[in-house]
Design a protein around this motif. Structure first.
Motif, mmCIF file in Angstrom:
data_model
loop_
_atom_site.group_PDB
_atom_site.id
_atom_site.type_symbol
_atom_site.label_atom_id
_atom_site.label_comp_id
_atom_site.label_asym_id
_atom_site.label_seq_id
_atom_site.Cartn_x
_atom_site.Cartn_y
_atom_site.Cartn_z
ATOM 1 N N UNK A 1 0.885 -1.406 -0.079
ATOM 2 C CA UNK A 1 -0.047 -0.047 -0.018
ATOM 3 C C UNK A 1 0.977 1.215 -0.100
ATOM 4 N N UNK A 2 2.130 1.225 0.505
ATOM 5 C CA UNK A 2 2.771 2.333 0.730
ATOM 6 C C UNK A 2 3.431 2.946 -0.818
ATOM 7 N N UNK A 3 3.770 1.721 -1.471
ATOM 8 C CA UNK A 3 4.406 1.975 -3.072
ATOM 9 C C UNK A 3 2.959 2.550 -3.734
ATOM 10 N N UNK A 4 1.986 2.228 -3.527
ATOM 11 C CA UNK A 4 0.625 2.783 -4.237
ATOM 12 C C UNK A 4 0.313 4.128 -3.577
ATOM 13 N N UNK A 5 0.644 4.348 -2.418
ATOM 14 C CA UNK A 5 0.165 5.713 -1.889
ATOM 15 C C UNK A 5 1.468 6.798 -2.519
ATOM 16 N N UNK A 6 2.549 6.256 -2.393
ATOM 17 C CA UNK A 6 3.874 7.107 -3.191
ATOM 18 C C UNK A 6 3.328 7.434 -4.478
ATOM 19 N N UNK A 7 3.100 6.451 -5.346
ATOM 20 C CA UNK A 7 2.543 6.848 -6.800
ATOM 21 C C UNK A 7 1.565 7.764 -6.762
ATOM 22 N N UNK A 8 0.235 7.548 -5.955
ATOM 23 C CA UNK A 8 -0.816 8.340 -6.022
ATOM 24 C C UNK A 8 -0.329 9.659 -5.552
ATOM 25 N N UNK A 9 0.186 9.825 -4.662
ATOM 26 C CA UNK A 9 0.788 11.118 -4.093
ATOM 27 C C UNK A 9 1.541 12.143 -5.111
ATOM 28 N N UNK A 10 2.588 11.428 -5.838
ATOM 29 C CA UNK A 10 3.447 12.038 -6.743
ATOM 30 C C UNK A 10 2.672 12.443 -7.952
ATOM 31 N N UNK A 11 1.590 11.664 -8.568
ATOM 32 C CA UNK A 11 0.854 12.048 -9.684
ATOM 33 C C UNK A 11 -0.051 12.996 -9.013
ATOM 34 N N UNK A 12 -0.844 12.892 -8.031
ATOM 35 C CA UNK A 12 -1.768 13.993 -7.727
ATOM 36 C C UNK A 12 -1.061 15.252 -7.644
ATOM 37 N N UNK A 13 0.050 15.445 -6.833
ATOM 38 C CA UNK A 13 0.588 16.709 -6.548
ATOM 39 C C UNK A 13 1.043 17.278 -8.151
ATOM 40 N N UNK A 14 1.583 16.536 -8.789
ATOM 41 C CA UNK A 14 1.997 17.001 -10.466
ATOM 42 C C UNK A 14 0.688 17.630 -10.996
ATOM 43 N N UNK A 15 -0.467 16.738 -10.915
ATOM 44 C CA UNK A 15 -1.559 17.306 -11.585
ATOM 45 C C UNK A 15 -2.235 18.511 -10.993
ATOM 46 N N UNK A 16 -1.921 18.445 -9.621
ATOM 47 C CA UNK A 16 -2.615 19.785 -9.090
ATOM 48 C C UNK A 16 -1.665 20.981 -9.353
ATOM 49 N N UNK A 17 -0.557 20.881 -9.529
ATOM 50 C CA UNK A 17 0.551 22.028 -9.806
ATOM 51 C C UNK A 17 0.073 22.581 -11.276
ATOM 52 N N UNK A 18 -0.199 21.404 -12.314
ATOM 53 C CA UNK A 18 -0.530 21.779 -13.640
ATOM 54 C C UNK A 18 -1.818 22.362 -13.659
ATOM 55 N N UNK A 19 -2.778 22.098 -12.843
ATOM 56 C CA UNK A 19 -3.932 22.645 -12.688
ATOM 57 C C UNK A 19 -3.685 24.100 -12.370
ATOM 58 N N UNK A 20 -2.784 24.295 -11.312
ATOM 59 C CA UNK A 20 -2.743 25.448 -10.647
ATOM 60 C C UNK A 20 -1.933 26.571 -11.515
ATOM 61 N N UNK A 21 -0.909 25.979 -12.105
ATOM 62 C CA UNK A 21 -0.060 26.961 -13.125
ATOM 63 C C UNK A 21 -0.535 27.227 -14.357
ATOM 64 N N UNK A 22 -1.677 26.637 -14.984
ATOM 65 C CA UNK A 22 -2.776 26.820 -16.021
ATOM 66 C C UNK A 22 -3.817 27.710 -15.563
ATOM 67 N N UNK A 23 -3.805 28.089 -14.257
ATOM 68 C CA UNK A 23 -5.158 29.024 -13.945
ATOM 69 C C UNK A 23 -6.432 27.929 -13.811
ATOM 70 N N UNK A 24 -6.517 26.831 -13.840
ATOM 71 C CA UNK A 24 -7.876 26.183 -13.960
ATOM 72 C C UNK A 24 -8.247 25.977 -12.441
ATOM 73 N N UNK A 25 -7.514 26.375 -11.548
ATOM 74 C CA UNK A 25 -8.193 26.360 -10.123
ATOM 75 C C UNK A 25 -7.265 27.331 -9.384
ATOM 76 N N UNK A 26 -7.832 27.961 -8.213
ATOM 77 C CA UNK A 26 -6.839 28.625 -7.110
ATOM 78 C C UNK A 26 -6.271 27.861 -6.389
ATOM 79 N N UNK A 27 -5.187 28.422 -5.591
ATOM 80 C CA UNK A 27 -4.454 27.642 -4.805
ATOM 81 C C UNK A 27 -5.288 26.660 -3.943
ATOM 82 N N UNK A 28 -6.002 27.477 -3.303
ATOM 83 C CA UNK A 28 -7.216 26.426 -2.083
ATOM 84 C C UNK A 28 -7.739 25.373 -3.040
ATOM 85 N N UNK A 29 -8.193 25.510 -4.328
ATOM 86 C CA UNK A 29 -8.734 24.598 -5.066
ATOM 87 C C UNK A 29 -7.684 23.397 -5.269
ATOM 88 N N UNK A 30 -6.524 24.072 -5.692
ATOM 89 C CA UNK A 30 -5.447 23.017 -6.032
ATOM 90 C C UNK A 30 -5.015 22.190 -5.012
#
Length: 148
Positions: A1-30
């Motif tokens: 489960x720890x390996x899955x958590x690490x992968x999920x966390x990395x993917x989610x953080x990168x996706x959240x940063x992309x949303x934020x950088x392209x202005x799709x959401x605010x910082x609180x939304x990201x």
């Protein structure tokens, strides 16, 4: 489960940063949708780990799980169209899907979609319960397999 958590966390953080950088959401939304994605992914990973922990010989089980569990969850999650567009006879598939709960919460967090507070609470509780049950069942099944 720890390996899955690490992968999920990395993917989610990168996706959240992309949303934020392209202005799709605010910082609180990201931050909100990133935390939600981590929660949902981890809860689903724990559930799938609990399901697959007792599989000794695949024999097509994972392929069947993809067709019977994952594909309906993907199609009937309300991501592409609202569940109200579906006949009532199949809407229940969406309602029990963790992806539907995450989609509704994600819409609420990212752009403020009107969602009743009770539904927010139920969705968060459902995802948390799914994760806890998944972790407990996976642990029991792995312990049983390791001791036999």
């Amino acid at each position: 489960l720890f390996a899955a958590f690490g992968r999920i966390m990395l993917t989610s953080v990168v996706y959240g940063l992309v949303l934020l950088l392209f202005g799709a959401v605010s910082i609180s939304g990201a931050l909100g949708v990133t935390a939600l994605a981590i929660l949902t992914g981890t809860c689903w990973a724990a559930t799938m780990q609990a399901i697959t922990a007792s599989v000794h010989d695949d024999g097509g089980f994972l392929s069947l799980a993809g067709r019977v569990i994952i594909m309906p969850m993907f199609l009937f999650s309300g991501t592409f169209y609202p569940l109200s567009a579906l006949p009532l006879a199949v809407q229940w598939i969406g309602w029990i899907s963790p992806l539907w709960h995450a989609t509704e919460l994600g819409r609420w967090l990212s752009y403020g979609a009107p969602t009743p507070l009770w539904q927010v609470c139920v969705s968060i509780a459902y995802l948390m319960a799914l994760g806890v049950v998944g972790v407990v069942l996976a642990r029991r099944r792995f312990e049983r397999r390791l001791t036999s």
